[in-house]
Each structure stands twice: as C-alpha cells, then as structure tokens.
Design an enzyme around this catalytic site. Structure first.
Site, short mmCIF file in Angstrom:
data_model
loop_
_atom_site.label_atom_id
_atom_site.label_comp_id
_atom_site.label_asym_id
_atom_site.label_seq_id
_atom_site.Cartn_x
_atom_site.Cartn_y
_atom_site.Cartn_z
CG HIS A 75 -2.03 -0.93 1.18
ND1 HIS A 75 -3.08 -0.89 2.06
CD2 HIS A 75 -2.30 -1.95 0.33
CE1 HIS A 75 -3.94 -1.86 1.75
NE2 HIS A 75 -3.48 -2.51 0.71
CE1 TYR A 204 -5.05 3.08 11.93
CE2 TYR A 204 -4.42 3.40 9.64
CZ TYR A 204 -4.23 2.79 10.87
OH TYR A 204 -3.24 1.86 11.02
N PRO A 296 -2.84 -0.51 19.33
CG PRO A 296 -4.61 -1.95 18.83
CD PRO A 296 -3.95 -1.24 19.96
CE LYS A 300 4.86 2.80 13.34
NZ LYS A 300 5.01 2.29 11.98
CE1 TYR A 387 -0.30 3.21 10.09
CE2 TYR A 387 0.12 2.88 7.75
CZ TYR A 387 -0.59 2.57 8.90
OH TYR A 387 -1.57 1.62 8.86
P1 FAD Z 1 3.77 -12.47 21.08
O1 FAD Z 1 3.26 -12.47 19.69
O2 FAD Z 1 2.80 -12.20 22.18
O3 FAD Z 1 4.48 -13.85 21.33
C1 FAD Z 1 4.87 -14.31 22.60
C2 FAD Z 1 4.85 -15.81 22.61
O4 FAD Z 1 5.35 -16.29 23.87
C3 FAD Z 1 3.46 -16.40 22.46
O5 FAD Z 1 3.45 -17.34 21.42
C4 FAD Z 1 3.15 -17.00 23.81
O6 FAD Z 1 2.31 -18.14 23.71
C5 FAD Z 1 4.54 -17.35 24.30
N1 FAD Z 1 4.67 -17.46 25.76
C6 FAD Z 1 4.11 -16.67 26.71
N2 FAD Z 1 4.47 -17.09 27.94
C7 FAD Z 1 5.28 -18.16 27.76
C8 FAD Z 1 5.94 -19.04 28.66
N3 FAD Z 1 5.86 -18.89 29.98
N4 FAD Z 1 6.69 -20.05 28.14
C9 FAD Z 1 6.79 -20.22 26.80
N5 FAD Z 1 6.15 -19.41 25.90
C10 FAD Z 1 5.42 -18.41 26.40
N6 FAD Z 1 1.38 -4.83 15.57
C11 FAD Z 1 1.80 -4.31 14.38
O7 FAD Z 1 3.01 -4.14 14.17
N7 FAD Z 1 0.92 -3.96 13.37
C12 FAD Z 1 -0.42 -4.12 13.55
O8 FAD Z 1 -1.16 -3.86 12.60
C13 FAD Z 1 -0.90 -4.64 14.81
N8 FAD Z 1 -2.21 -4.84 15.02
C14 FAD Z 1 -2.61 -5.44 16.17
C15 FAD Z 1 -3.98 -5.66 16.34
C16 FAD Z 1 -4.42 -6.28 17.50
C17 FAD Z 1 -5.89 -6.49 17.67
C18 FAD Z 1 -3.48 -6.71 18.49
C19 FAD Z 1 -3.96 -7.41 19.74
C20 FAD Z 1 -2.14 -6.49 18.34
C21 FAD Z 1 -1.69 -5.86 17.18
N9 FAD Z 1 -0.33 -5.62 16.98
C22 FAD Z 1 0.07 -5.01 15.81
C23 FAD Z 1 0.64 -6.00 18.00
C24 FAD Z 1 1.35 -7.32 17.71
O9 FAD Z 1 0.41 -8.35 17.51
C25 FAD Z 1 2.31 -7.69 18.86
O10 FAD Z 1 3.09 -6.56 19.18
C26 FAD Z 1 3.22 -8.87 18.49
O11 FAD Z 1 2.51 -10.08 18.59
C27 FAD Z 1 4.45 -8.96 19.41
O12 FAD Z 1 5.21 -10.10 19.11
P2 FAD Z 1 6.03 -10.87 20.22
O13 FAD Z 1 6.70 -11.98 19.52
O14 FAD Z 1 6.84 -9.90 20.99
O15 FAD Z 1 4.95 -11.40 21.26
C1 PHB Z 2 -4.77 -4.91 10.97
O1 PHB Z 2 -4.82 -5.06 9.74
O2 PHB Z 2 -5.02 -5.82 11.75
C2 PHB Z 2 -4.38 -3.59 11.53
C3 PHB Z 2 -4.06 -2.56 10.65
C4 PHB Z 2 -3.70 -1.32 11.17
C5 PHB Z 2 -3.67 -1.13 12.54
C6 PHB Z 2 -3.98 -2.17 13.40
C7 PHB Z 2 -4.33 -3.40 12.90
O3 PHB Z 2 -3.33 0.09 13.04
#
Ligand code: FAD
Ligand code: PHB
Length: 393
Positions: A75, A204, A296, A300, A387
């Site tokens: 995009h 948005y 979210p 980021k 962004y």
């Molecule tokens: P996580 O993905 O949370 O992974 C952590 C892992 O550790 C999990 O698999 C969990 O099961 C495991 N774990 C936990 N405790 C233990 C334990 N004790 N032992 C072993 N394993 C364990 N981010 C963006 O960049 N762009 C977006 O558009 C965006 N949209 C979002 C929309 C929503 C609705 C949400 C909820 C989040 C969004 N995010 C977005 C945020 C993004 O999803 C998270 O920041 C991302 O998942 C972080 O990755 P991570 O690997 O740090 O953590």
């Molecule tokens: C998504 O596609 O899930 C999404 C996109 C933009 C955001 C958050 C989530 O800011």
C-alpha cells in the site's frame, strides 16, 4: 528432568522469538525456542497486519519473505475519514517512495515456523517456561514443562520473547526495573470477515460514536475494528449490530455501505501503553511485547518487536562469535530510544482518532490534530514517515 545445552534459549515463538531464532541460526549460533502453546494455536492467532518497509526487508533478508512478497498487499497510501469525508495521505510520496505491506502476523509466524522445522532447528511447542535461573551467572538456565515432562535448557544467554504476560519481564528485579504504563478508556472489537475489501487502502476513521478501522488480509478477507467501551462484552455484539455500527461510522457519500460477509473470527482487545526498562537483567534480554506494549492504532507492535530482535541477533552474535561484548551494554538503551518513538506515535494516533464522550475540550483538540494531519504537508510527512518506517529511521 531432561537437560539440554545451547547458546541462546529463546522463550516464546511469536514473531520476535521465531525471527530471532532464524537470524541467530543464520549466524551459526545454536538456539532453542520454547513455546507454551501448540503450533496450531500460534499459527491461528489473528493479530497484526501492517509491516513497515524496513521490517519487510528484514523478513526477506532472514530468508522468510517469499510468501510475504508474493501474497502481501503493498500500500502506497492510507485514508483518514471524519465527518463523512475522506482524505488520503500519500505515504510513499511523503516517505521517499517507501510503502507498507499488509500481510497477517499469523502468516509471518507460519513462514518462520516452516523455515525452522525445515532446517531442523529445535522448536519445543506445548512447553511452558516456568523458571529462569542464574541470570547474573555465566550459565543461566530456563526450566519448563513439556509434553514429555520437565525440561531444563542451560545456555549462555536467555532471550525473553514471551509477550507481556510471560515469565521474562517478571524476572527483572523490582529494585532496578521500571514500568511505565497507561491504560486507555476504550478497547477494540476486531473481526475477520469473508468479504472482498470495499477499499484499496486502509481507512482510519474518527466518528462521534467512536473509532473504526477498515483493513484487510487478502482480496477476499476483510479485517475491521470498532472502538468500544473498555467493559464491552462480545456477547452483546450480534453480527448485525457490528455491521450496522461499522456502516454508521465509515459511511461517506461515495461509499454509503461496506461489503459484508460471514464473520470468521472476532475478539476484544484492551488498549494499553507499557514500557519496561531496562530491557536487560544480567544475561536475560527482553524483546518485543515482553518489554513494551503499544495501542494498535499506529500498527507498531509487531514492527517494534522485530526491530528489537534485529539488534538482539547482532548483539548476541557479536558476543558469542566475535567475543565482542560491547553491544550487550548498549542493547537496552539503543532499543528504548526507538521504542519511545513508537510509543509516542502510537499514542498520537490513538489520541487523535478515539473521541472522548465526556471531554469536549479533548475532542476539539483531536479534531484540530486530525485536520492538521491531512491538510498540512509537514504534519502529513511526519505521520507518513513514522507510519511507513519508524523502526528504520
Ligand atoms: P507475542 O506475539 O505475544 O508472542 C509471545 C509468545 O510467547 C506467544 O506465542 C506465547 O504463547 C509465548 N509465551 C508466553 N508465555 C510463555 C511461557 N511462559 N513459556 C513459553 N512461551 C510463552 N502490531 C503491528 O506491528 N501492526 C499491527 O497492525 C498490529 N495490530 C494489532 C492488532 C491487535 C488487535 C493486536 C492485539 C495487536 C496488534 N499488533 C500489531 C501488536 C502485535 O500483535 C504484537 O506486538 C506482536 O505479537 C508482538 O510479538 P512478540 O513476539 O513480541 O509477542
Ligand atoms: C490490521 O490489519 O489488523 C491492523 C491494521 C492497522 C492497525 C492495526 C491493525 O493500526
């Protein structure tokens, strides 16, 4: 207890832990990933969708970019809607030609898991890490419960990539770690629907009823969000009520109705900002959601997480392969400078787009901010650069 030995024990197989494992393996550093949940569970968890320009390049450089480059939607702009009007911010024009890639987080996870299993790298699913030991000694260890009983991994370094509710951030001593936190007075109700996106770019939207976001996953899957009260319950939202509210908020004269389809996934997420500092304790290094959470609205979270492990992989490879410890000392401060920029941008987007029903002064300020973001080239340029590529600026 089964005992294993490796150079880096990685707790958590989210995007951060999996990419770290891949980057380290490519540098010849042994590592073991331990994940609480099953493979099916982590591959199905629907979350982020927007990948920054530099982070997409990182995924490609790590060897995990093939499907993202083929199926991801590139995009070059994003739309803002308010008062039934739409305004396009031309991201690529304002950010040196760079663009975002819309590609689901669970697809990134699937690609990284497949690579890991293909290369025979150890990835222990269904293994909950319960204890981190000896973090300030030369031989830290990680203990957990796996499908075949208890397991202990003795290592040189521990990477805490286990999200905000994991064990790693709790291992930081209260006397030296600080937690900065803000909770917002709203949540997001998110759906995934089998409906062709009614729009080519993300929308948005700020509406007096609340925030709305139109995103997508593919030419046949739409991802939409509604800002709702923090105590809202999913049971109170029938499919009809969700679509009516999305239509009420997103409608313009050119697009009076959005395309609908069966809802295949739904959930409510609270909105928080958290920073934990420092992101290190002895030989434990935190990365991703384990160290910081953003609301979210700025898209980021995953990007910050992957940028952390880009540096952590370099830091650990320098220490373990080249016997250069200098990056270990600066990992946390280098990350935190970028993380606070991510916090600022996520907070700015959130505060601009979520009306506050009980604070008319705040709403006036929000509208001024939003008008400036779409009408001033300078303001739109700052927004676009953040962004599209905040983590590589
Ligand atoms: P996580 O993905 O949370 O992974 C952590 C892992 O550790 C999990 O698999 C969990 O099961 C495991 N774990 C936990 N405790 C233990 C334990 N004790 N032992 C072993 N394993 C364990 N981010 C963006 O960049 N762009 C977006 O558009 C965006 N949209 C979002 C929309 C929503 C609705 C949400 C909820 C989040 C969004 N995010 C977005 C945020 C993004 O999803 C998270 O920041 C991302 O998942 C972080 O990755 P991570 O690997 O740090 O953590
Ligand atoms: C998504 O596609 O899930 C999404 C996109 C933009 C955001 C958050 C989530 O800011």
């Amino acid at each position: 207890m089964k005992e294993l030995r490796t150079q880096v024990a990685i707790v958590g197989a989210g995007p951060a832990g999996l990419l770290l494992g891949q980057l380290l393996a490519r540098d010849g550093i042994d590592n073991i990933v331990l994940e609480h949940r099953s493979r099916e569970y982590v591959e199905r968890r629907v979350r982020a969708g927007v990948i920054e320009f530099g982070i997409a390049n990182l995924i490609e450089e790590a060897g995990a970019g093939e499907r993202m480059r083929r199926d991801g939607l590139v995009h070059h702009g994003v739309e803002f809607r308010f008062e039934r009007n739409s305004y396009r911010v031309p991201l690529s024009d304002l950010a040196d030609g760079r663009a975002i890639t819309v590609y689901g987080q669970q697809e990134v996870v699937k690609d990284l898991v497949a690579l890991r299993l293909e290369s025979g790298g150890p990835l222990l699913f269904d293994t909950e890490v319960t204890t981190l030991d000896g973090l300030t000694s030369d031989a830290p260890s990680v203990e957990g419960d796996g499908p075949e009983g208890p397991v202990r991994v003795i290592c040189d370094y521990v990477a805490g990539c286990d999200g905000s509710f994991g064990v790693a951030n709790r291992a930081l001593p209260a006397s030296s770690a600080r937690r900065y936190e803000r909770t917002y007075p709203f949540s997001w109700l998110g759906i995934l629907a089998e409906a062709s996106p009614s729009t080519e770019e993300l929308i948005y939207c700020r509406h007096q009823n609340g925030f709305a976001l139109y995103s997508m996953r593919s030419p046949t899957l739409s991802r939409l969000y509604l800002g709702v009260a923090p105590d809202e319950r999913l049971e109170d939202w029938s499919d009809g009520r969700i679509w009516d509210e999305l239509n009420a908020r997103l409608a313009t004269d050119e697009m009076p109705e959005i395309g609908q389809g069966p809802i295949v996934e739904r959930g409510i997420t609270a909105m928080r900002s958290i920073v934990i500092a420092p992101m290190r304790h002895g030989r434990l290094f935190l990365a991703g959601d384990a160290a910081h959470i953003v609301p979210p609205t700025g898209a980021k979270g995953m990007n910050l997480a992957l940028a952390d492990v880009r540096l952590l992989a370099r830091t650990l490879a320098a220490a373990l392969r080249d016997h250069d410890d200098s990056l270990l000392a600066t990992y946390s401060s280098t990350c935190l400078e970028r993380v606070w920029r991510g916090e600022e941008f996520s907070n700015y987007m959130t505060q601009m787009l979520h009306p506050n029903p009980s604070d008319e002064f705040e709403n006036g300020v929000q509208m001024a901010r939003l008008r400036q973001a779409v009408n001033s080239r300078e303001a739109a340029t700052v927004l676009a650069r953040n962004y599209v590529d905040l983590n590589s600026l």
